[in-house]
Design a protein around this motif. Sequence first.
Motif, mmCIF file in Angstrom:
data_model
loop_
_atom_site.group_PDB
_atom_site.id
_atom_site.type_symbol
_atom_site.label_atom_id
_atom_site.label_comp_id
_atom_site.label_asym_id
_atom_site.label_seq_id
_atom_site.Cartn_x
_atom_site.Cartn_y
_atom_site.Cartn_z
ATOM 1 N N PRO A 40 -10.191 -2.784 -4.986
ATOM 2 C CA PRO A 40 -9.658 -3.470 -3.886
ATOM 3 C C PRO A 40 -9.094 -4.696 -4.724
ATOM 4 O O PRO A 40 -8.053 -5.363 -3.900
ATOM 5 N N ASN A 41 -9.299 -5.310 -6.058
ATOM 6 C CA ASN A 41 -8.866 -6.211 -6.544
ATOM 7 C C ASN A 41 -7.310 -5.982 -7.014
ATOM 8 O O ASN A 41 -6.586 -6.891 -7.122
ATOM 9 N N PHE A 42 -6.971 -4.797 -7.131
ATOM 10 C CA PHE A 42 -5.543 -4.331 -7.422
ATOM 11 C C PHE A 42 -4.522 -4.776 -6.321
ATOM 12 O O PHE A 42 -3.622 -5.551 -6.867
ATOM 13 N N GLU A 43 -4.715 -4.808 -5.003
ATOM 14 C CA GLU A 43 -3.779 -5.431 -4.276
ATOM 15 C C GLU A 43 -3.585 -6.663 -4.121
ATOM 16 O O GLU A 43 -2.558 -7.225 -4.152
ATOM 17 N N ALA A 44 -4.590 -7.540 -4.052
ATOM 18 C CA ALA A 44 -4.586 -9.140 -4.444
ATOM 19 C C ALA A 44 -3.700 -9.458 -5.710
ATOM 20 O O ALA A 44 -2.979 -10.253 -5.756
ATOM 21 N N ALA A 45 -4.067 -8.914 -6.742
ATOM 22 C CA ALA A 45 -3.600 -9.141 -8.119
ATOM 23 C C ALA A 45 -2.107 -8.951 -7.872
ATOM 24 O O ALA A 45 -1.355 -9.582 -8.483
ATOM 25 N N MET A 46 -1.891 -7.680 -7.376
ATOM 26 C CA MET A 46 -0.361 -7.315 -7.298
ATOM 27 C C MET A 46 0.328 -8.531 -6.345
ATOM 28 O O MET A 46 1.705 -8.746 -6.496
ATOM 29 N N THR A 47 -0.243 -8.677 -5.309
ATOM 30 C CA THR A 47 0.288 -9.689 -4.146
ATOM 31 C C THR A 47 0.873 -10.920 -4.737
ATOM 32 O O THR A 47 1.931 -11.597 -4.583
ATOM 33 N N TYR A 48 -0.388 -11.450 -5.728
ATOM 34 C CA TYR A 48 -0.347 -12.914 -6.014
ATOM 35 C C TYR A 48 0.121 -13.250 -7.356
ATOM 36 O O TYR A 48 0.285 -14.031 -7.934
ATOM 37 N N ASN A 49 0.298 -11.974 -8.335
ATOM 38 C CA ASN A 49 0.562 -11.960 -9.626
ATOM 39 C C ASN A 49 -0.774 -12.657 -10.325
ATOM 40 O O ASN A 49 -0.367 -13.435 -11.362
ATOM 41 N N TYR A 50 -1.980 -12.765 -9.880
ATOM 42 C CA TYR A 50 -2.881 -13.509 -10.315
ATOM 43 C C TYR A 50 -4.331 -12.653 -10.213
ATOM 44 O O TYR A 50 -4.484 -12.042 -9.047
ATOM 45 N N PRO A 51 -5.207 -12.594 -11.094
ATOM 46 C CA PRO A 51 -5.320 -13.245 -12.329
ATOM 47 C C PRO A 51 -4.589 -12.490 -13.413
ATOM 48 O O PRO A 51 -4.790 -12.918 -14.546
ATOM 49 N N THR A 52 -4.169 -11.238 -13.117
ATOM 50 C CA THR A 52 -3.407 -10.540 -14.350
ATOM 51 C C THR A 52 -1.939 -10.333 -13.678
ATOM 52 O O THR A 52 -1.909 -10.019 -12.412
ATOM 53 N N ARG A 53 -1.120 -10.249 -14.796
ATOM 54 C CA ARG A 53 0.146 -10.125 -14.259
ATOM 55 C C ARG A 53 0.343 -8.541 -13.913
ATOM 56 O O ARG A 53 -0.202 -7.529 -14.343
ATOM 57 N N GLY A 54 1.021 -8.464 -12.874
ATOM 58 C CA GLY A 54 1.556 -7.030 -12.263
ATOM 59 C C GLY A 54 2.998 -6.546 -12.669
ATOM 60 O O GLY A 54 3.735 -7.167 -13.173
ATOM 61 N N TYR A 55 3.229 -5.244 -12.594
ATOM 62 C CA TYR A 55 4.266 -4.710 -13.136
ATOM 63 C C TYR A 55 4.880 -3.825 -12.057
ATOM 64 O O TYR A 55 4.091 -3.290 -11.311
ATOM 65 N N TRP A 56 6.320 -3.855 -11.841
ATOM 66 C CA TRP A 56 6.742 -3.122 -10.531
ATOM 67 C C TRP A 56 7.967 -2.149 -11.125
ATOM 68 O O TRP A 56 8.715 -2.462 -12.220
ATOM 69 N N GLY A 57 7.938 -1.154 -10.433
ATOM 70 C CA GLY A 57 9.087 -0.250 -10.644
ATOM 71 C C GLY A 57 10.393 -0.991 -9.566
ATOM 72 O O GLY A 57 10.335 -1.977 -9.088
ATOM 73 N N ARG A 58 11.656 -0.404 -9.681
ATOM 74 C CA ARG A 58 12.644 -0.568 -8.920
ATOM 75 C C ARG A 58 12.861 0.084 -7.646
ATOM 76 O O ARG A 58 13.315 -0.760 -6.638
ATOM 77 N N GLY A 59 11.707 0.637 -7.376
ATOM 78 C CA GLY A 59 11.624 1.467 -5.817
ATOM 79 C C GLY A 59 12.553 2.500 -5.654
ATOM 80 O O GLY A 59 13.766 2.632 -6.201
ATOM 81 N N THR A 60 12.138 3.098 -4.461
ATOM 82 C CA THR A 60 12.944 4.433 -4.033
ATOM 83 C C THR A 60 12.733 4.271 -2.518
ATOM 84 O O THR A 60 12.018 4.072 -1.713
ATOM 85 N N GLN A 61 14.041 4.448 -1.823
ATOM 86 C CA GLN A 61 14.396 4.118 -0.450
ATOM 87 C C GLN A 61 13.728 5.484 0.154
ATOM 88 O O GLN A 61 14.091 6.663 -0.074
ATOM 89 N N VAL A 62 12.815 5.377 1.261
ATOM 90 C CA VAL A 62 12.560 6.242 2.248
ATOM 91 C C VAL A 62 12.955 5.928 3.714
ATOM 92 O O VAL A 62 12.739 4.648 3.925
ATOM 93 N N THR A 63 13.753 6.771 4.317
ATOM 94 C CA THR A 63 14.223 6.530 5.561
ATOM 95 C C THR A 63 13.617 7.837 6.567
ATOM 96 O O THR A 63 14.023 8.907 6.031
ATOM 97 N N VAL A 64 12.913 7.439 7.424
ATOM 98 C CA VAL A 64 12.542 8.284 8.515
ATOM 99 C C VAL A 64 13.323 8.351 9.666
ATOM 100 O O VAL A 64 13.612 7.372 10.128
ATOM 101 N N SER A 65 13.913 9.501 10.262
ATOM 102 C CA SER A 65 14.859 9.528 11.539
ATOM 103 C C SER A 65 14.204 10.733 12.212
ATOM 104 O O SER A 65 13.425 11.507 11.929
ATOM 105 N N ALA A 66 14.505 10.379 13.469
ATOM 106 C CA ALA A 66 14.032 11.173 14.674
ATOM 107 C C ALA A 66 14.707 12.424 14.728
ATOM 108 O O ALA A 66 16.029 12.624 14.219
#
Length: 130
Positions: A104-130
């Motif tokens: 559970p500490n992972f979510e908060a740490a990534m959101t606030y970059n505290y108490p430890t630094r988080g790292y991010w990928g560049r992301g991938t787009q997901v589009t859901v259509s009807a």
Amino acid sequence: QVSLVESGGGLGKLGGSLTLSCATSGRTFSSYTIGWFRQAPGNERVFVAVSDWNDNVAHYADPVRGRFTISRDSAKNTVYLKMNTLKLEDTAVYLCAANVQHGPNFEAAMTYNYPTRGYWGRGTQVTVSA
């Protein structure tokens, strides 16, 4: 250096499935907790799921619990996000995230970059259509 590379995004049909991949190095895979966030247009980045290498327990956000499954492949140093029963509101950029915090500490740490630094990928787009 922590490198996270997402793949597998694209167009998904309402009610269908997509699987995302997050590839990283062996050192990162064995030393960091790796999970997924997503960001829809005009919205903040929000937690989706995380798989804790320490105890192999998965945590999910309420909107995806029961539909998404996070898994790890140690042979490929890759974390997957299997998305089933896609909804229109799943449309977003999905980002792979890494932090030394567990569970559970992972979510908060990534959101606030505290108490430890988080790292991010560049992301991938997901589009859901009807």
